[in-house]
Design a protein around this motif. Sequence first.
Motif, PDB file in Angstrom:
ATOM      1  N   ILE A 113     -54.948   2.956   7.005  1.00 56.48           N
ATOM      2  CA  ILE A 113     -53.882   3.935   6.749  1.00 56.48           C
ATOM      3  C   ILE A 113     -52.710   3.271   6.017  1.00 56.48           C
ATOM      4  N   ALA A 114     -52.402   2.039   6.414  1.00 58.06           N
ATOM      5  CA  ALA A 114     -51.275   1.348   5.789  1.00 58.06           C
ATOM      6  C   ALA A 114     -51.506   1.164   4.293  1.00 58.06           C
ATOM      7  N   ASP A 115     -52.757   1.029   3.874  1.00 60.32           N
ATOM      8  CA  ASP A 115     -53.039   0.868   2.447  1.00 60.32           C
ATOM      9  C   ASP A 115     -52.631   2.096   1.652  1.00 60.32           C
ATOM     10  N   TRP A 116     -52.617   3.248   2.288  1.00 61.61           N
ATOM     11  CA  TRP A 116     -52.243   4.484   1.597  1.00 61.61           C
ATOM     12  C   TRP A 116     -50.736   4.717   1.621  1.00 61.61           C
ATOM     13  N   ILE A 117     -50.034   4.060   2.550  1.00 56.99           N
ATOM     14  CA  ILE A 117     -48.590   4.267   2.641  1.00 56.99           C
ATOM     15  C   ILE A 117     -47.908   3.302   1.683  1.00 56.99           C
ATOM     16  N   ARG A 118     -48.105   3.549   0.426  1.00 57.28           N
ATOM     17  CA  ARG A 118     -47.465   2.766  -0.618  1.00 57.28           C
ATOM     18  C   ARG A 118     -46.465   3.659  -1.348  1.00 57.28           C
ATOM     19  N   PRO A 119     -45.400   3.088  -1.899  1.00 56.27           N
ATOM     20  CA  PRO A 119     -44.349   3.919  -2.501  1.00 56.27           C
ATOM     21  C   PRO A 119     -44.837   4.800  -3.629  1.00 56.27           C
ATOM     22  N   GLU A 120     -45.732   4.271  -4.475  1.00 51.13           N
ATOM     23  CA  GLU A 120     -46.204   5.094  -5.589  1.00 51.13           C
ATOM     24  C   GLU A 120     -47.072   6.259  -5.119  1.00 51.13           C
ATOM     25  N   ILE A 121     -47.843   6.038  -4.017  1.00 50.80           N
ATOM     26  CA  ILE A 121     -48.674   7.108  -3.477  1.00 50.80           C
ATOM     27  C   ILE A 121     -47.806   8.170  -2.821  1.00 50.80           C
ATOM     28  N   VAL A 122     -46.799   7.735  -2.063  1.00 54.29           N
ATOM     29  CA  VAL A 122     -45.880   8.683  -1.424  1.00 54.29           C
ATOM     30  C   VAL A 122     -45.158   9.511  -2.483  1.00 54.29           C
TER      31      VAL A 122
ATOM     32  N   MET B  89     -45.179  -0.616 -11.401  1.00 46.47           N
ATOM     33  CA  MET B  89     -44.926  -1.774 -12.250  1.00 46.47           C
ATOM     34  C   MET B  89     -43.888  -2.724 -11.669  1.00 46.47           C
ATOM     35  N   THR B  90     -42.841  -2.194 -11.041  1.00 46.09           N
ATOM     36  CA  THR B  90     -41.743  -3.047 -10.615  1.00 46.09           C
ATOM     37  C   THR B  90     -42.180  -4.017  -9.506  1.00 46.09           C
ATOM     38  N   PRO B  91     -41.837  -5.293  -9.630  1.00 43.98           N
ATOM     39  CA  PRO B  91     -42.196  -6.259  -8.578  1.00 43.98           C
ATOM     40  C   PRO B  91     -41.190  -6.293  -7.436  1.00 43.98           C
TER      41      PRO B  91
ATOM     42  N   LEU C  44     -41.320  18.119 -16.007  1.00 48.26           N
ATOM     43  CA  LEU C  44     -41.644  17.590 -14.681  1.00 48.26           C
ATOM     44  C   LEU C  44     -42.850  16.656 -14.744  1.00 48.26           C
ATOM     45  N   VAL C  45     -43.866  17.025 -15.524  1.00 47.55           N
ATOM     46  CA  VAL C  45     -45.069  16.191 -15.642  1.00 47.55           C
ATOM     47  C   VAL C  45     -44.721  14.819 -16.210  1.00 47.55           C
ATOM     48  N   LEU C  46     -43.929  14.786 -17.276  1.00 44.38           N
ATOM     49  CA  LEU C  46     -43.553  13.499 -17.866  1.00 44.38           C
ATOM     50  C   LEU C  46     -42.733  12.667 -16.886  1.00 44.38           C
ATOM     51  N   PHE C  47     -41.806  13.291 -16.178  1.00 46.00           N
ATOM     52  CA  PHE C  47     -40.986  12.568 -15.212  1.00 46.00           C
ATOM     53  C   PHE C  47     -41.848  11.947 -14.126  1.00 46.00           C
ATOM     54  N   VAL C  48     -42.741  12.726 -13.544  1.00 49.14           N
ATOM     55  CA  VAL C  48     -43.587  12.220 -12.452  1.00 49.14           C
ATOM     56  C   VAL C  48     -44.471  11.084 -12.956  1.00 49.14           C
ATOM     57  N   TRP C  49     -45.040  11.227 -14.135  1.00 53.38           N
ATOM     58  CA  TRP C  49     -45.942  10.199 -14.663  1.00 53.38           C
ATOM     59  C   TRP C  49     -45.201   8.895 -14.941  1.00 53.38           C
ATOM     60  N   LEU C  50     -44.046   8.964 -15.620  1.00 51.86           N
ATOM     61  CA  LEU C  50     -43.314   7.745 -15.965  1.00 51.86           C
ATOM     62  C   LEU C  50     -42.752   7.055 -14.724  1.00 51.86           C
ATOM     63  N   VAL C  51     -42.245   7.829 -13.783  1.00 54.95           N
ATOM     64  CA  VAL C  51     -41.691   7.215 -12.567  1.00 54.95           C
ATOM     65  C   VAL C  51     -42.811   6.621 -11.716  1.00 54.95           C
ATOM     66  N   TYR C  52     -43.955   7.284 -11.653  1.00 57.36           N
ATOM     67  CA  TYR C  52     -45.109   6.726 -10.940  1.00 57.36           C
ATOM     68  C   TYR C  52     -45.506   5.383 -11.528  1.00 57.36           C
ATOM     69  N   ARG C  53     -45.563   5.320 -12.870  1.00 59.28           N
ATOM     70  CA  ARG C  53     -45.881   4.049 -13.530  1.00 59.28           C
ATOM     71  C   ARG C  53     -44.806   3.006 -13.244  1.00 59.28           C
ATOM     72  N   ALA C  54     -43.555   3.436 -13.215  1.00 57.45           N
ATOM     73  CA  ALA C  54     -42.461   2.501 -12.960  1.00 57.45           C
ATOM     74  C   ALA C  54     -42.548   1.916 -11.558  1.00 57.45           C
ATOM     75  N   ILE C  55     -42.847   2.756 -10.569  1.00 56.10           N
ATOM     76  CA  ILE C  55     -42.940   2.273  -9.192  1.00 56.10           C
ATOM     77  C   ILE C  55     -44.089   1.276  -9.048  1.00 56.10           C
TER      78      ILE C  55
ATOM     79  N   PHE D 141     -35.917   4.889 -15.552  1.00 50.06           N
ATOM     80  CA  PHE D 141     -36.730   4.325 -14.466  1.00 50.06           C
ATOM     81  C   PHE D 141     -37.771   3.362 -15.040  1.00 50.06           C
ATOM     82  N   PHE D 142     -38.464   3.798 -16.080  1.00 51.31           N
ATOM     83  CA  PHE D 142     -39.523   2.977 -16.661  1.00 51.31           C
ATOM     84  C   PHE D 142     -38.948   1.709 -17.280  1.00 51.31           C
ATOM     85  N   PHE D 143     -37.816   1.836 -17.976  1.00 49.68           N
ATOM     86  CA  PHE D 143     -37.180   0.680 -18.607  1.00 49.68           C
ATOM     87  C   PHE D 143     -36.749  -0.341 -17.560  1.00 49.68           C
TER      88      PHE D 143
END
Length: 233
Positions: free
Chosen positions: A1-10, A164-166, A151-162, A199-201
């Motif tokens: 379950i913990a593997d699914w509780i990741r910020p990008e998945i949430v 990507m960020t270390p 909304l689609v572009l926002f969700v996609w770019l922010v998902y990629r950003a989350i 967010f992506f930048f």
Amino acid sequence: IADWIRPEIVFLAVAPILGLACLILTPPFQVADEPSHFFRIVQIAEGKIFGVRKGAESGGEIPSALVAMRDHFVDGDPASGAVRWDRNKWASVTPYLTRRTDLSERQFVDFRNMARYAPVVYLPQVVGVGIARVLNLPPLWLVYGGRFCALVLFVWLVYRAIRMTPICPWGFAVLALLPAMIYQAASLSADSTTNALLFFFAALVFRYAFYKPTVTRRDIFALFALGVLIGLC
């Protein structure tokens, strides 16, 4: 379950639900300056990159049916923020979603506050409005089509950003899920694309600073390209 509780998945599970709720439940043209954004988007979707100057006014030739739709749903002065929504108007939304309208008749509209915006800030909304125009959908679908693509572009770019960020991925997710952020993301406002790119930048900068051992010319070009897009926004 913990593997699914990741910020990008949430974020990916929650953001579309909240975004669609804001998209549907926010009445037409009730986001700040949304009428002016809408007219600028329609202008760009018709291939007109620059606004038209008439004396002290700046805007463009907009289909009269769309102007009448704006006048019907907006009470008060949008420029001053004194806009009210009469709940009884929900009953009048259906005809604007079901009846096609002739968009050939035009009139000049002054939207000087948005006429100077670069087209890049409206690209997702232009796609939504353009598809609705090509399909000859009723006029209100132009508004909701533009909101949906934003909304689609926002969700996609922010998902990629989350992803990507270390550092601070949960911080990214929480910020992106703030009510005001989602509310703007699911609108015709230029803030939707601007916030998504920021967010992506930021994620890309953190990745280069804390994760990659070396920064290549390709990385520098990516930062430069994103910086140009943000500057245009």
